[in-house]
Structure formats: C-alpha cells, structure tokens
Design an enzyme around this catalytic site. Structure first.
Site, short mmCIF file in Angstrom:
data_model
loop_
_atom_site.label_atom_id
_atom_site.label_comp_id
_atom_site.label_asym_id
_atom_site.label_seq_id
_atom_site.Cartn_x
_atom_site.Cartn_y
_atom_site.Cartn_z
N HIS A 51 0.97 -1.15 0.04
CA HIS A 51 0.02 0.08 0.12
C HIS A 51 0.95 1.17 -0.02
O HIS A 51 2.21 1.08 0.53
CB HIS A 51 -0.78 -0.08 1.12
N GLU A 53 0.96 3.92 1.91
CA GLU A 53 1.29 4.27 3.30
C GLU A 53 2.35 3.69 3.58
O GLU A 53 3.43 4.09 4.20
CB GLU A 53 0.27 4.24 4.00
N CYS A 81 -6.28 1.93 5.47
CA CYS A 81 -7.05 0.74 6.03
C CYS A 81 -6.55 0.46 7.45
O CYS A 81 -5.65 0.98 7.95
CB CYS A 81 -6.65 -0.30 4.88
N CYS A 84 -2.44 -0.19 7.39
CA CYS A 84 -1.87 1.07 7.34
C CYS A 84 -1.80 2.05 8.47
O CYS A 84 -0.78 2.56 8.91
CB CYS A 84 -2.10 1.82 5.98
#
Length: 156
Positions: A51, A53, A81, A84
């Site tokens: 991801h 992040e 999410c 993260c």
C-alpha cells in the site's frame, strides 16, 4: 501548504492509476520538506502489503535511518486501512492528512478509528478532507474505467 503536499500525493495516485492499481498516493513530510513519496503497488508486486502508506513509511525510514518518524506528517489521498493505520501508529507519525474517506475499509474514522478510539502508546492527529473532491473523483473515475474494462473483457 497542505494542498501542495496533497497535490504531490495525487500525482502518486495517478501513477498507480496508470498501472491499473487502486489510485492511492502518499507523501511524508518533515520540516516542510517531502522526504518520501509512494503509490499503491499491490497488483504489480502481487503483495498485499504494498500500500502507498507502507511504502512511503519504508522510504522515509530509510531516508532518516530511523523507524521512528516522530516529527513527520503523512498526506494520503484515501483513508488508511487497518494495516496502514497500524503502521502509522507504529512509526510514530505525528499527523495524517486524508483526502477522502473509505466507507468500506477505512480505519481512521469511517469503519473504525484506530488512531483515536484505542489507547495505543502513540496518538496520531488527523485532518480530513484535504482536496477531497479531487481525491474522490480520481477514485470514481478509476473504478468506472475498471468496470468498463472488465465488461469488455467478458464480452469477448
């Protein structure tokens, strides 16, 4: 200044878009300077953890030679999410600026709020709605085009 940093996060999100990745971008800022940029690479790397992040946190940690990002801020186009949000807490990021919320998997206020509702050893400030319309439109356009691509693929 917030809009300038979110524009950089949007540039990252557009890179993901062009690669048929969910268009999420993140930048990490320290002392008014961008020290890390990233976009989603989950599909291209075939790795659930890629991801924007997480990738930005990894890059910032390398640049600072420290896993603690205490005086850093993150700008991210879509609400993080749970994975993260946990990484944001663990990395000690000071504040997160979120473009738009994720009503399906968001963990910073939508579905749940890991950054505020629990007593972790580090508290993260959150500001929501930075360039919200731009962030939302990019995601909507991406999913519209993805549905069209899938439909065309099924027609063959």
């Amino acid at each position: 200044m917030q809009e300038e940093f979110m524009k950089e996060a949007l540039k990252e999100a557009k890179k993901a878009y062009r690669k048929l990745e969910i268009p999420v971008g993140a930048v990490i800022v320290k002392n008014g300077e961008i020290i890390a940029k990233a976009h989603n690479k989950k599909e291209s790397k075939k790795d659930t953890t890629k991801h924007a992040e997480i990738l930005a946190i990894q890059e910032a940690s390398k640049k600072l030679d420290n896993w603690r990002l205490m005086d850093c801020e993150m700008y991210v186009t879509l609400e993080p999410c749970p994975m993260c949000a946990g990484a944001i807490i663990q990395s000690r990021i000071k504040k997160v600026y979120i473009g738009t919320m994720d009503e399906k998997t968001g963990a910073c206020g939508s579905v749940l709020n890991l950054l505020k509702d629990y007593k972790f050893n580090h508290e993260v400030e959150v500001e929501i709605g930075i360039m919200q319309k731009d962030c939302e439109e990019l995601l909507k356009q991406f999913f519209k085009e993805l549905r069209e691509l899938k439909r065309k693929g099924q027609d063959k």
